[in-house]
Design an enzyme around this catalytic site. Structure first.
Site, short mmCIF file in Angstrom:
data_model
loop_
_atom_site.label_atom_id
_atom_site.label_comp_id
_atom_site.label_asym_id
_atom_site.label_seq_id
_atom_site.Cartn_x
_atom_site.Cartn_y
_atom_site.Cartn_z
N HIS A 107 0.82 -1.21 0.00
CA HIS A 107 0.00 0.00 0.00
C HIS A 107 0.85 1.26 0.00
O HIS A 107 0.40 2.31 -0.44
CB HIS A 107 -1.03 -0.04 1.13
CG HIS A 107 -2.15 -0.98 0.79
ND1 HIS A 107 -2.18 -2.28 1.21
CD2 HIS A 107 -3.23 -0.79 0.01
CE1 HIS A 107 -3.25 -2.87 0.70
NE2 HIS A 107 -3.91 -1.99 -0.02
N ARG B 183 -15.31 1.16 -1.09
CA ARG B 183 -14.98 -0.11 -0.47
C ARG B 183 -15.01 0.08 1.04
O ARG B 183 -14.41 1.03 1.56
CB ARG B 183 -13.59 -0.56 -0.90
CG ARG B 183 -13.31 -1.89 -0.21
CD ARG B 183 -11.95 -2.41 -0.24
NE ARG B 183 -10.86 -1.60 0.13
CZ ARG B 183 -9.63 -1.88 -0.28
NH1 ARG B 183 -9.42 -2.89 -1.10
NH2 ARG B 183 -8.62 -1.14 0.11
N GLU C 163 -10.93 -11.63 -3.98
CA GLU C 163 -9.48 -11.54 -3.77
C GLU C 163 -8.91 -12.75 -3.03
O GLU C 163 -7.73 -12.79 -2.71
CB GLU C 163 -9.05 -10.26 -3.06
CG GLU C 163 -10.12 -9.40 -2.44
CD GLU C 163 -9.62 -8.07 -1.89
OE1 GLU C 163 -8.66 -7.51 -2.41
OE2 GLU C 163 -10.22 -7.62 -0.90
N ASP D 278 -4.36 -8.83 -3.98
CA ASP D 278 -4.48 -9.89 -2.99
C ASP D 278 -4.68 -11.26 -3.64
O ASP D 278 -4.11 -12.25 -3.18
CB ASP D 278 -5.65 -9.60 -2.05
CG ASP D 278 -5.25 -8.57 -1.02
OD1 ASP D 278 -4.17 -8.74 -0.42
OD2 ASP D 278 -5.99 -7.59 -0.84
N CYS E 277 -9.78 -4.24 -10.00
CA CYS E 277 -9.18 -2.99 -9.51
C CYS E 277 -7.78 -3.19 -8.93
O CYS E 277 -7.27 -2.32 -8.24
CB CYS E 277 -10.09 -2.33 -8.49
SG CYS E 277 -10.49 -3.41 -7.10
C1 PEP Z 1 -6.51 -5.70 -4.42
O1 PEP Z 1 -6.26 -6.49 -3.51
O2 PEP Z 1 -6.27 -5.91 -5.61
C2 PEP Z 1 -7.12 -4.40 -4.11
C3 PEP Z 1 -7.49 -3.61 -5.07
O3 PEP Z 1 -7.22 -4.03 -2.79
P1 PEP Z 1 -5.96 -3.56 -1.92
O4 PEP Z 1 -4.81 -3.33 -2.85
O5 PEP Z 1 -6.35 -2.32 -1.22
O6 PEP Z 1 -5.75 -4.72 -1.01
MG MG Z 2 -7.14 -6.19 -1.59
#
Ligand code: PEP
Ligand code: MG
Length: 581
Positions: A194, A337, A436, A460, A507
């Site tokens: 992140h 989300r 995910e 994920d 996403c």
């Molecule tokens: C993902 O896991 O692809 C996602 C979009 O959520 P995050 O990156 O916030 O875990």
């Molecule tokens: Mg994720």
């Protein structure tokens, strides 16, 4: 000075140069220094002066934060002022100087360490979490008591710096919003950590997973950070600097040309339409989403509203935030989300267990189901905001139908109480599921019957499918988005969603890579959501292709046996089909 080239994991694209600023998060060692009796008074005075200087510094920092980010973010420092004003602290430190004959800095750190020890043993979660505030204040005061040149933290950051750190938490990265950071460089971390995602939203290049960059780079070194190739060039020679200046102007020229595509649909030559939306972490990114022609927001990561503060955001504050984003995005859709904490995202206001494997522990929907009080506050705020735009909502990390039903049961409770209170909300708001976790893929046929839409979170899904921690640089080479297992997972999810007539989007970060986006298009996704800066490149690719070619190449790629073969094959085909990409 010799030029040194370090290779890491490219995490956020772009090229930038700046002066290295080593961010030191390590514990500070304060050596014991015994003073003579006649020095005691001047040491006490030195300590008092350090407290006063720190107080002034915090007040001016609060003023700046209030101007830049609002009063609620500035209040985070109120706790620091309280510690400084504590008469017990003054008394104990003074005693340490006068009776034990310790120098001011040692007497002070001794008391602070005893505070930290006491706090960390307290049962109350909230108080236990305050240890980080005490540590922070200790550092601030020590800075005035010891040789300042030894200290490097964010307060000393000046313009045009490339931040070099062993690790940066997502909340550290967010706190650099509005500073003039040119780039991020870290020893650890992977492409989809992140922190890397935040670097993208701040629009700065990032190279992570360099292993020992903090040891090989010295404060003040001149750095070129190449976030496209994952390179950090330390003290580049003049020819290297010229090469990069040329590269930069080439990139700028092609970006300027891409601007023409902003208003055009993402549609292949033979008429296949796909929707390209933006991922959002900070509301300030909306203007970028608009600038690059996003067709809505496919993922709004709300947990960033909860970071860098001591309290939880209230329902009213969240409602205002969601309403503001929804109105700014309207008439285009906004997908909110629900809270995804845990994994690599932690906040000060709630204690989330730091499990042995945090990504497999109390995270995302699991945390919300354990803390319905926090979850309900967010759901109320989202529902109330739903009348202000085209909002839809989705749950992260759903692993099966049971979890979806439990989350929906809480949602229904919240809906009922809003109705009782005569508060309006969109009764038809779509409730989607992020796919995910492999178990969600394998049961996607069941989930599709009860979900309003699917959004595949490949950041994920890849880590859970391949058992490769997304933030572990040691195995970054095993994190393969084009691995046949991952592609089959995606294919299965799309088919299950489409069989039930629901929309399937994606996403994860892979959507922003043209080669991978090519495959995703070929697999039949309805929607791709990505960091705003990648939208125009992907749109250009889509508009340069025939869907029939995309499907054919993707089917051939699905027959290959390794991720590397898939990427090489698709990359070669893409170069042939859209040579000017
Ligand atoms: C993902 O896991 O692809 C996602 C979009 O959520 P995050 O990156 O916030 O875990
Ligand atoms: Mg994720």
């Amino acid at each position: 000075m010799n030029e040194l080239v370090l290779k890491g994991v490219p995490a956020a694209g772009g090229i930038a140069s700046g002066e290295a600023f080593i961010l030191d998060n390590q514990e500070f060692i304060v050596p014991q220094r015994i003073i003579s009796a006649h020095e005691a008074d001047s040491e006490v005075a030195r300590f008092e002066e350090a407290i006063e200087q720190t107080r002034r510094e915090i007040r001016s920092l609060q003023k700046k934060i209030t101007q830049d980010m609002g009063i609620q973010h500035a209040q985070i420092l109120d706790a620091h002022l309280l510690v400084l004003d504590d008469p017990m602290l003054r008394e104990q430190v003074t005693r340490g100087i006068q009776h034990d004959k310790n120098a001011a800095e040692y007497a002070f750190i001794k008391v602070m360490k005893s505070y930290v020890k006491t706090l960390s043993q307290i049962q109350d979660e909230y108080l236990r979490e305050r240890t980080s505030d005490v540590n922070d204040i200790a550092k601030r005061v020590l800075k005035h008591l010891m040789d300042e040149s030894k200290w490097h933290d964010l307060d000393n950051l000046h313009s045009d710096s490339a931040v070099v750190a062993h690790d940066l938490s997502p909340s550290d990265a967010v706190s650099m919003f509005n500073t003039r950071i040119m780039a991020f460089v870290t020893d650890i971390g992977g492409r989809t950590s992140h922190t890397a995602i935040i670097a993208k939203s701040l629009g700065v290049p990032a190279v992570v997973g360099l292993k020992d960059a903090t040891l090989r780079i010295t404060n003040g070194d001149h750095l070129i950070v190449d976030g496209n190739k994952g390179l950090v060039i330390v003290n580049p020679t003049v020819p290297t600097q010229e090469l990069y200046a040329k590269e930069q102007s080439k990139i700028n020229a092609s970006l300027a040309k891409l601007g023409d595509l902003k208003e055009l649909p993402a549609q292949t030559i033979d008429g296949k339409r796909v929707f390209i939306l933006a991922n959002l972490e900070l509301s300030s990114e909306i203007k970028n989403a608009r600038k690059f022609g996003a067709e809505g927001v496919g993922l709004y990561r709300t947990e960033f509203l909860y970071m860098n503060r001591l309290d939880l955001p209230s329902e009213e504050e969240q409602y205002q935030a969601y309403k503001q984003v929804a109105e700014a995005v309207a008439p285009l859709p906004l997908t909110i989300r629900t809270l995804d904490l845990g994994g690599d995202k932690f906040i000060s206001s709630v204690q989330i267990p730091k499990d042995m494997s945090p990504f497999l522990g109390v995270r995302a929907i699991r945390f919300c189901l354990e803390r319905p009080d926090i979850f309900k506050t967010q759901l109320r705020a989202i529902l109330r905001a739903s009348v202000h735009g085209r909002i839809q909502m989705m749950y992260p990390m759903i692993s099966g139908i049971g979890e979806l039903r439990r989350a929906n049961a809480i949602l229904n409770d919240v809906r009922r109480s809003l109705r009782d209170e005569h508060i309006v909300f969109d009764e038809q708001m779509k409730i989607g599921v992020m796919i995910e976790v492999p178990s969600a893929v394998m049961t996607a046929d069941m989930l599709a019957k009860e979900a309003g839409f699917f959004s595949i979170g490949t950041n994920d899904l890849i880590q859970y499918t391949l058992a490769v921690d997304r933030v572990n640089e040691k195995i970054a080479h095993l994190y393969e988005p084009a691995h046949p297992a991952v592609l089959r997972m995606i294919q299965r999810t799309i088919d299950a969603g489409h069989n039930e007539g629901i929309h399937v989007g994606l996403c994860g970060e892979m959507a922003s890579d043209p080669v991978l986006a090519f495959l995703l298009l070929g697999l039949g996704l309805d929607e791709l959501s990505m960091s705003p800066s990648s939208i125009l490149t992907v749109k250009k690719m889509v508009r340069g292709l025939r869907f029939s070619d995309v499907v054919r190449v993707t089917q051939e790629a699905m027959g290959l046996s390794t991720g590397q073969e898939v990427e090489e094959y698709v990359s070669a085909q893409l170069r042939r089909l859209v040579p000017n990409l």
